[in-house]
Design a protein around this motif. Structure first.
Motif, mmCIF file in Angstrom:
data_model
loop_
_atom_site.group_PDB
_atom_site.id
_atom_site.type_symbol
_atom_site.label_atom_id
_atom_site.label_comp_id
_atom_site.label_asym_id
_atom_site.label_seq_id
_atom_site.Cartn_x
_atom_site.Cartn_y
_atom_site.Cartn_z
ATOM 1 N N UNK A 1 112.067 -15.162 9.290
ATOM 2 C CA UNK A 1 111.366 -14.479 10.136
ATOM 3 C C UNK A 1 111.192 -14.645 11.350
ATOM 4 N N UNK A 2 111.292 -15.878 11.534
ATOM 5 C CA UNK A 2 111.211 -16.607 13.039
ATOM 6 C C UNK A 2 112.632 -16.148 13.837
ATOM 7 N N UNK A 3 113.915 -16.039 13.125
ATOM 8 C CA UNK A 3 115.002 -15.687 13.762
ATOM 9 C C UNK A 3 114.873 -14.280 14.019
ATOM 10 N N UNK A 4 114.444 -13.561 13.054
ATOM 11 C CA UNK A 4 114.052 -12.020 13.303
ATOM 12 C C UNK A 4 113.084 -11.755 14.415
ATOM 13 N N UNK A 5 112.157 -12.318 14.703
ATOM 14 C CA UNK A 5 111.266 -12.332 15.686
ATOM 15 C C UNK A 5 111.845 -12.509 17.192
ATOM 16 N N UNK A 6 112.579 -13.811 17.135
ATOM 17 C CA UNK A 6 113.303 -14.304 18.338
ATOM 18 C C UNK A 6 114.427 -13.310 18.880
ATOM 19 N N UNK A 7 114.967 -12.709 17.721
ATOM 20 C CA UNK A 7 116.313 -11.987 18.110
ATOM 21 C C UNK A 7 115.950 -10.450 17.861
ATOM 22 N N UNK A 8 114.899 -10.013 18.548
ATOM 23 C CA UNK A 8 114.386 -8.643 18.136
ATOM 24 C C UNK A 8 115.118 -7.287 19.024
ATOM 25 N N UNK A 9 115.669 -8.190 20.131
ATOM 26 C CA UNK A 9 116.408 -7.240 21.047
ATOM 27 C C UNK A 9 117.735 -7.849 21.251
ATOM 28 N N UNK A 10 118.543 -6.962 21.546
ATOM 29 C CA UNK A 10 119.997 -7.494 22.243
ATOM 30 C C UNK A 10 120.122 -6.833 23.496
ATOM 31 N N UNK A 11 120.331 -7.904 24.590
ATOM 32 C CA UNK A 11 120.536 -7.317 25.807
ATOM 33 C C UNK A 11 121.734 -7.469 26.086
ATOM 34 N N UNK A 12 122.378 -6.255 26.901
ATOM 35 C CA UNK A 12 123.838 -6.196 27.091
ATOM 36 C C UNK A 12 123.962 -5.799 28.519
ATOM 37 N N UNK A 13 125.170 -6.044 28.884
ATOM 38 C CA UNK A 13 125.573 -5.444 30.210
ATOM 39 C C UNK A 13 127.144 -5.450 30.322
ATOM 40 N N UNK A 14 127.621 -4.293 31.051
ATOM 41 C CA UNK A 14 128.854 -3.686 30.877
ATOM 42 C C UNK A 14 129.765 -4.189 32.221
ATOM 43 N N UNK A 15 131.095 -4.492 32.090
ATOM 44 C CA UNK A 15 131.830 -4.747 33.151
ATOM 45 C C UNK A 15 133.075 -3.995 33.002
ATOM 46 N N UNK A 16 133.623 -3.014 33.929
ATOM 47 C CA UNK A 16 134.529 -2.025 33.705
ATOM 48 C C UNK A 16 136.105 -2.595 33.665
ATOM 49 N N UNK A 17 136.813 -3.164 32.737
ATOM 50 C CA UNK A 17 137.926 -3.840 32.831
ATOM 51 C C UNK A 17 138.872 -2.682 32.251
ATOM 52 N N UNK A 18 139.733 -2.261 33.208
ATOM 53 C CA UNK A 18 140.777 -1.279 32.882
ATOM 54 C C UNK A 18 141.587 -0.930 34.028
ATOM 55 N N UNK A 19 143.068 -0.694 33.763
ATOM 56 C CA UNK A 19 143.826 -0.546 34.941
ATOM 57 C C UNK A 19 143.681 0.856 35.319
ATOM 58 N N UNK A 20 143.137 1.596 34.309
ATOM 59 C CA UNK A 20 143.316 3.216 34.787
ATOM 60 C C UNK A 20 142.475 3.886 35.709
ATOM 61 N N UNK A 21 141.339 3.047 36.107
ATOM 62 C CA UNK A 21 140.357 3.470 37.076
ATOM 63 C C UNK A 21 139.929 4.846 36.670
ATOM 64 N N UNK A 22 139.525 4.893 35.531
ATOM 65 C CA UNK A 22 139.126 6.317 34.811
ATOM 66 C C UNK A 22 137.540 6.194 34.682
ATOM 67 N N UNK A 23 136.876 5.205 34.963
ATOM 68 C CA UNK A 23 135.325 5.479 34.799
ATOM 69 C C UNK A 23 134.697 5.970 35.834
ATOM 70 N N UNK A 24 133.555 6.904 35.365
ATOM 71 C CA UNK A 24 132.951 7.633 36.452
ATOM 72 C C UNK A 24 131.933 6.553 36.982
ATOM 73 N N UNK A 25 131.121 6.828 37.988
ATOM 74 C CA UNK A 25 129.954 6.258 38.758
ATOM 75 C C UNK A 25 130.552 4.893 39.220
ATOM 76 N N UNK A 26 131.518 4.602 39.301
ATOM 77 C CA UNK A 26 132.269 3.340 40.142
ATOM 78 C C UNK A 26 133.328 3.588 40.612
#
Ligand code: F6P
Length: 364
Positions: A131-156
């Motif tokens: 229960x303590x682990x569940x409580x402590x890990x209630x959320x996953x925080x993420x962040x994304x870096x765009x690694x790709x040779x294609x340069x196909x991602x919008x908004x960057x």
């Protein structure tokens, strides 16, 4: 003290090592513990993660590819496998994830984040975590870096690896030009980029190619051979010994038929050129990163850590981009949605719409 995992996913790109190095070192500097997950999402499933020290990433700036490995992991689309990944992360005390990859890989991270509370609830109900682990890990925080040779991602404006790949293509085209000039030959050169013409267009401009085929600017299916022939014949008449035609791997005509290098060669042969085809292939993705990509990855890696430290459970998943030379945090889901909108516009033959969307990525 935050414990952050970093992974690279999808096709590798030059600069991924610089990104991982920056996450590790900046994370340590900001008093976090950083784990490297090997082999992309597959490493979450197989518990292939290792705590990183400052020294572990020494010298990584000058290596190509990704030293922690990557994979296109289909299993991760399955909730049961995501649950295994979630369990392994909790077991290792990890509460944040930084992913460096293309749109599919970043969408995967957001998927995991959304699923996370229900996965944690399942694991608790199954008695696999306390229960303590569940409580402590209630959320996953993420962040994304765009690694790709294609340069196909919008908004960057630029993805990590795109400028290195462009540089490699230009070098290779230069080499081909030498032999093409010597023999007065025509060369058809296929370049990568999936459904995006950025690499092909920038390479064509940078190498003074004679003609280019792009997914976003499809020529008429009824006349593209004649239209191209006219231009290259004009160039030959004006004194060009070598003729270079660049074909984006996703090039199509306005009926959505792929334009293949062999068909381009056939057309050039018919009007008297001695034509060869070169597919640059994975050479475009290999080798070390150019300085621009090392800098981009380093700055964005640090910013990805900051984004994790700033995040609350309500913060939309951020993607770290660059616009007009400034780092930006944008909504990862928005960026993926806009990227997909370009492909969808092309599929319904709304080529003008697709180009307008690509333009707006730079103007907004
Ligand atoms: O997304 C990067 C990329 O190199 C594309 O340009 C290309 O279409 C694809 O990956 C090739 O993938 P793989 O290495 O799996 O053959």
């Amino acid at each position: 003290r935050k414990r952050i995992a970093v992974l690279t996913s999808g096709g590798d790109s030059p600069g991924m090592n610089a990104a991982v190095r920056a996450v590790v070192r900046y994370g340590i500097y900001r008093d976090c513990e950083v784990y490297a997950v090997h082999e992309g999402y597959a490493g979450l499933i197989s518990d292939n993660m290792k705590k990183m020290s400052w020294d572990d990433v020494r010298g990584w700036l000058s290596f190509g590819g990704t030293l922690i490995g990557t994979a296109r992991c289909l299993e991760f689309r399955d909730r049961e496998w995501r649950k295994v990944g979630c369990y392994n992360m909790i077991k290792n005390g990890i509460d944040a994830l930084i992913v460096c990859g293309g749109d599919g890989s970043l969408t995967g991270a957001d998927f995991l984040r959304n699923d996370w509370p229900s996965l944690v609830a399942d694991l608790k109900a199954e008695g696999k975590i306390t229960a303590e682990q569940a409580e402590h890990h209630g959320h996953l925080y993420i962040s994304g870096l765009v690694g790709s040779i294609d340069n196909d991602m919008a908004m960057t404006d630029s993805t990590i690896g795109a400028f290195s790949s462009l540089d490699r293509i230009c070098t290779n085209v230069n080499w081909i030009q030498a032999t093409a000039d010597s023999h007065s030959r025509a060369f058809v050169i296929e370049v990568m980029g999936r459904h995006c013409g950025w690499l092909a267009l920038m390479a064509a401009i940078s190498t003074r190619a004679d003609y280019v085929f792009l997914p976003e600017l499809p020529p008429k299916s009824s006349s593209w051979t004649e239209d191209m022939n006219k231009v290259v014949l004009r160039h030959r008449k004006a004194g060009s010994r070598r003729i270079i035609v660049i074909v984006a791997e996703g090039a199509i005509d306005d009926d959505l038929n792929p334009i293949k290098p062999e068909a381009v060669k056939e057309s050039l042969d018919k009007i008297g050129f001695d034509t060869r085809v070169t597919t640059l292939g994975h050479v475009q993705r290999g080798g070390t990163a150019v300085a621009a990509d090392r800098l981009l990855a380093t700055m964005q890696g640090a910013e990805a850590v900051e984004a994790i430290l700033d995040a609350t459970p309500d913060t939309p998943s951020p993607m770290i981009g660059i616009r007009e030379n400034k780092l930006v945090r944008v909504s990862l889901l928005e960026a993926v949605k806009e990227t997909k909108a370009v492909a969808a516009a092309i599929e319904r033959k709304d080529f003008e719409g697709a180009r307008a969307l690509r333009d707006s990525e730079f103007k907004e």
